[in-house]
Design an enzyme around this catalytic site. Structure first.
Site, PDB file in Angstrom:
ATOM      1  N   GLY A  69       0.917  -1.102   0.078  1.00 36.85           N
ATOM      2  CA  GLY A  69       0.129  -0.007   0.015  1.00 36.85           C
ATOM      3  C   GLY A  69       0.924   1.174  -0.109  1.00 36.85           C
ATOM      4  O   GLY A  69       1.902   1.222   0.413  1.00 36.85           O
ATOM      5  N   CYS A  86       5.173  -6.129   1.739  1.00 41.74           N
ATOM      6  CA  CYS A  86       5.504  -4.620   1.718  1.00 41.74           C
ATOM      7  C   CYS A  86       5.019  -3.632   2.696  1.00 41.74           C
ATOM      8  O   CYS A  86       5.340  -4.174   4.035  1.00 41.74           O
ATOM      9  CB  CYS A  86       5.620  -4.162   0.123  1.00 41.74           C
ATOM     10  SG  CYS A  86       6.253  -2.774   0.093  1.00 41.74           S
ATOM     11  N   TYR A  87       4.116  -2.953   2.610  1.00 38.22           N
ATOM     12  CA  TYR A  87       3.131  -2.482   3.639  1.00 38.22           C
ATOM     13  C   TYR A  87       2.812  -3.311   4.664  1.00 38.22           C
ATOM     14  O   TYR A  87       2.758  -3.165   5.767  1.00 38.22           O
ATOM     15  CB  TYR A  87       1.919  -1.643   2.966  1.00 38.22           C
ATOM     16  CG  TYR A  87       1.375  -0.674   4.078  1.00 38.22           C
ATOM     17  CD1 TYR A  87       1.815   0.731   4.581  1.00 38.22           C
ATOM     18  CD2 TYR A  87       0.113  -1.290   4.440  1.00 38.22           C
ATOM     19  CE1 TYR A  87       1.147   1.255   5.408  1.00 38.22           C
ATOM     20  CE2 TYR A  87      -0.481  -0.753   5.688  1.00 38.22           C
ATOM     21  CZ  TYR A  87       0.004   0.673   6.214  1.00 38.22           C
ATOM     22  OH  TYR A  87      -0.673   1.240   7.137  1.00 38.22           O
ATOM     23  N   LYS A 129     -11.611 -10.063 -15.733  1.00 38.82           N
ATOM     24  CA  LYS A 129     -11.920 -10.124 -17.289  1.00 38.82           C
ATOM     25  C   LYS A 129     -11.339 -11.213 -17.852  1.00 38.82           C
ATOM     26  O   LYS A 129     -12.135 -12.004 -18.537  1.00 38.82           O
ATOM     27  CB  LYS A 129     -11.577  -8.673 -17.818  1.00 38.82           C
ATOM     28  CG  LYS A 129     -12.116  -8.541 -19.338  1.00 38.82           C
ATOM     29  CD  LYS A 129     -13.313  -8.046 -19.136  1.00 38.82           C
ATOM     30  CE  LYS A 129     -13.982  -7.465 -20.394  1.00 38.82           C
ATOM     31  NZ  LYS A 129     -15.364  -7.017 -20.518  1.00 38.82           N
ATOM     32  N   ASP A 185     -19.199  -9.987 -20.870  1.00 37.16           N
ATOM     33  CA  ASP A 185     -19.638 -10.352 -19.472  1.00 37.16           C
ATOM     34  C   ASP A 185     -21.189 -10.825 -19.493  1.00 37.16           C
ATOM     35  O   ASP A 185     -21.416 -11.715 -18.763  1.00 37.16           O
ATOM     36  CB  ASP A 185     -19.485  -9.089 -18.629  1.00 37.16           C
ATOM     37  CG  ASP A 185     -18.082  -8.472 -18.694  1.00 37.16           C
ATOM     38  OD1 ASP A 185     -17.381  -9.294 -19.132  1.00 37.16           O
ATOM     39  OD2 ASP A 185     -17.940  -7.472 -18.609  1.00 37.16           O
ATOM     40  N   GLU A 208       4.196 -11.055  -6.231  1.00 38.55           N
ATOM     41  CA  GLU A 208       3.335 -11.005  -7.091  1.00 38.55           C
ATOM     42  C   GLU A 208       3.535 -10.496  -8.539  1.00 38.55           C
ATOM     43  O   GLU A 208       2.897 -10.725  -9.506  1.00 38.55           O
ATOM     44  CB  GLU A 208       1.948 -10.320  -6.723  1.00 38.55           C
ATOM     45  CG  GLU A 208       1.996  -9.030  -6.548  1.00 38.55           C
ATOM     46  CD  GLU A 208       2.582  -8.460  -5.153  1.00 38.55           C
ATOM     47  OE1 GLU A 208       3.195  -9.126  -4.670  1.00 38.55           O
ATOM     48  OE2 GLU A 208       2.253  -7.359  -4.846  1.00 38.55           O
ATOM     49  N   HIS A 259       7.895  -7.619  -3.696  1.00 40.51           N
ATOM     50  CA  HIS A 259       6.582  -8.102  -4.160  1.00 40.51           C
ATOM     51  C   HIS A 259       6.745  -9.200  -4.765  1.00 40.51           C
ATOM     52  O   HIS A 259       6.907  -9.450  -5.865  1.00 40.51           O
ATOM     53  CB  HIS A 259       5.992  -6.819  -5.055  1.00 40.51           C
ATOM     54  CG  HIS A 259       5.464  -5.599  -4.338  1.00 40.51           C
ATOM     55  ND1 HIS A 259       4.230  -5.557  -3.852  1.00 40.51           N
ATOM     56  CD2 HIS A 259       6.237  -4.456  -4.123  1.00 40.51           C
ATOM     57  CE1 HIS A 259       4.207  -4.383  -3.104  1.00 40.51           C
ATOM     58  NE2 HIS A 259       5.434  -3.723  -3.352  1.00 40.51           N
TER      59      HIS A 259
END
Ligand code: XMP
Length: 511
Positions: free
Chosen positions: A55, A82-83, A367, A227, A171, A169
């Site tokens: 964050g 991290c944060y 998506k 969608d 990710e 990170h």
């Protein structure tokens, strides 16, 4: 399925969604909730582990984000990133300070101690850092698992309580083994099985819909976009006879769009479709209207009216199905800086006005996952991978008044643009591509004659969620071909221009 899942608490990092993506890619179901969700809600969801995201804030700031402190008492494995790491350190009374050296980008770490996180992974790894605060000392009960040149406490953990903290990170793709680190956390620390896939998701959603809907009927409006088509296909699998699918032709669709949607529902999906031709009413109401917002309002209101009239014809309808995606939920979440509401994206007002309960089966997925689900449910590739198309349709791509002539002109040019992009492989590399009729005339020369005709603008953009965008760097030869074909083949157009603006400050659509 739900029992085996990881919960991510979002502290506003731009990478939070990636954490969920990385885990789901590896079969571990993951959900994201805002950092300030109540402890009761967390408990009710029964996750097997919790990840505290990164964050932008500092834990020592007066307006820092904190989760409920009870999160650390749940007896669940926790991974702070991290944060999230700094928050964990701060909670356990370590010092977190501004770093002398802000660290952005690649860093090398060295693993000092075996642990669940680094199981089967090399001792030296490249990772990706992005932080300006650092942890000064280890909290009590924690040990260092890995160091980097700038961070003696790059990774630390209390393995007994299964609390892990990463400065980097995992990710992002630049973290070489980040994906495996996340998987290791889920597998070895949380005992989460990798059983999630689109097939299992489809099955669980079908059961959920059946349970919720019972014998009632569900109304589902489709636009031909991915969608709403996926929602309809999912519902058809769950409650076939109780589903009413409605498609409204507002006269503002692209060439052959109505036929394509009707064909798909009839032949591919085998779902009865109520196709309403309301083009005359939409076009008559748009006559003489040039203000973009007024156009949008007229179209939105007319849609509701047409839809309501249709709904009245059916008894026992208790639910309205919508294709709300995970990103829509996150974007309208409570998190400070990331708060953005795409109010124009749904058919606003319908649920309240019609007193229908909402069914949103896609609200937990992204998506690209919706696309995978679409393929799983048998939708054809043309629908699954088609570009987004706005609710107000071509009306917001015609500057000034919308009428049949301008719509025809725009449709013809648009077909050529899309054909050229598909044949050169560029369609799939871009977020969206379309033509805009500028309502500007200019002088040209064709044969030996002077022309005074319309100019068309081509808009092709790259984006990942439509919130920001850059113009696509199409090769000049392709642009030249598109321009040549449009001017030669569409009578009434003698000039083509390319929109090279980014969003922001421009937007993707012109109105
Ligand atoms: P803008 O023009 O705001 O568009 O940069 C961002 C993305 O949203 C789409 N868009 C809409 N989609 N209803 C929709 O369903 C709308 O009213 C609408 N307006 C814009 C646009 O095509 C782009 O992908």
């Amino acid at each position: 399925m739900k029992k085996d899942y990881i919960l991510v608490l979002d502290f506003g990092s731009q990478y939070t969604q990636l954490i969920a993506r990385r885990l789901r890619e590896q079969g571990v179901y993951t959900e994201i909730l805002p950092f300030n969700v109540s402890l009761a809600d967390i408990k009710a969801k029964e996750p097997k582990g919790i990840i505290l995201s990164g964050g932008p804030a500092s834990v020592y700031a007066t307006d820092a984000y904190f989760c409920d402190k009870g999160v650390f008492e749940l007896n669940l494995p926790i991974l702070g990133i991290c944060y999230g790491m700094q928050l964990m350190a701060h909670h356990f009374k370590a010092n977190v300070m501004p770093a002398g050296h802000k660290e952005y980008g690649k860093a090398n770490i060295e693993i000092k101690k075996d642990s669940a996180l680094f199981k089967n992974l090399p001792k030296k790894q490249t990772v990706w850092m992005s932080h300006s605060d650092k942890v000064e000392n280890l909290p009590e009960g924690f040990e260092v698992l890995a160091t980097s040149e700038n961070s003696p406490f790059c990774v630390f953990a209390d393995e007994k309580r299964k609390f892990f903290a990463l400065q980097f990170h995992p990710e992002v793709q630049h973290s070489e083994f980040g994906k495996s680190i996340l998987k290791n956390f889920a597998k070895y620390a949380c005992n989460c099985e990798s059983i999630w896939n689109m097939g299992s998701f489809a099955k669980s959603q079908i059961l959920k819909i059946q349970e919720e809907v019972g014998k009632n009927k569900v109304l589902c409006a489709v636009s031909g976009g991915v969608d709403s088509s996926v929602v309809a296909a999912l519902l058809a699998n769950a409650i076939k006879e109780q589903l009413i699918v409605v498609f409204v032709d507002n006269g503002l669709l692209r060439a052959k769009e109505k036929e394509q949607v009707e064909f798909m529902f009839k032949n591919t999906l085998n779902i009865p479709l109520i196709s309403i031709d309301a083009s005359e009413i939409f076009l008559s109401r748009l006559k003489g209207v040039i203000d973009p917002e007024q156009k949008r309002k007229i179209i939105g209101n007319t849609f509701i009216e047409v839809f309501e009239n249709e709904a009245k014809k059916h008894s026992d309808v208790k639910y309205l199905a919508q294709g709300t995606l995970y990103t829509d939920i996150i974007e309208s979440s409570v998190i400070g800086a990331s708060k953005t509401i795409k109010s124009h994206h749904n058919v606003g007002g319908l649920p309240e006005k019609m007193n229908l309960k909402l069914i949103e089966p896609l609200k937990e997925i992204f998506k690209d996952e919706v696309r995978a689900l679409g393929l799983e449910l048998g939708l054809n590739k043309d629908i699954v991978f088609r570009h987004p198309f706005p609710g107000p349709g071509l009306a917001i791509r015609i500057m000034g008044e919308v009428n049949k002539e301008s719509l025809d002109l725009l449709r013809k040019a648009d077909v050529i643009l899309i054909e050229e992009l598909k044949s050169t492989g560029w369609y799939d590399k871009t977020w969206q591509a379309f033509c805009v009729l500028l309502n500007v005339k200019s002088v040209g020369v064709m044969g030996d004659n002077r022309t005074y005709d319309n100019a068309i603008c081509i808009r092709v953009v790259n984006a990942s969620d439509g919130m920001t965008a850059t113009f696509s760097h199409l090769p000049y030869e392709i642009l030249e071909n598109i321009s040549r074909r449009i001017i030669n083949e569409v009578q009434g157009i003698n000039r083509v221009v390319y929109d090279i603006s980014s969003k922001p400050p421009a937007t993707i659509e012109w109105e």
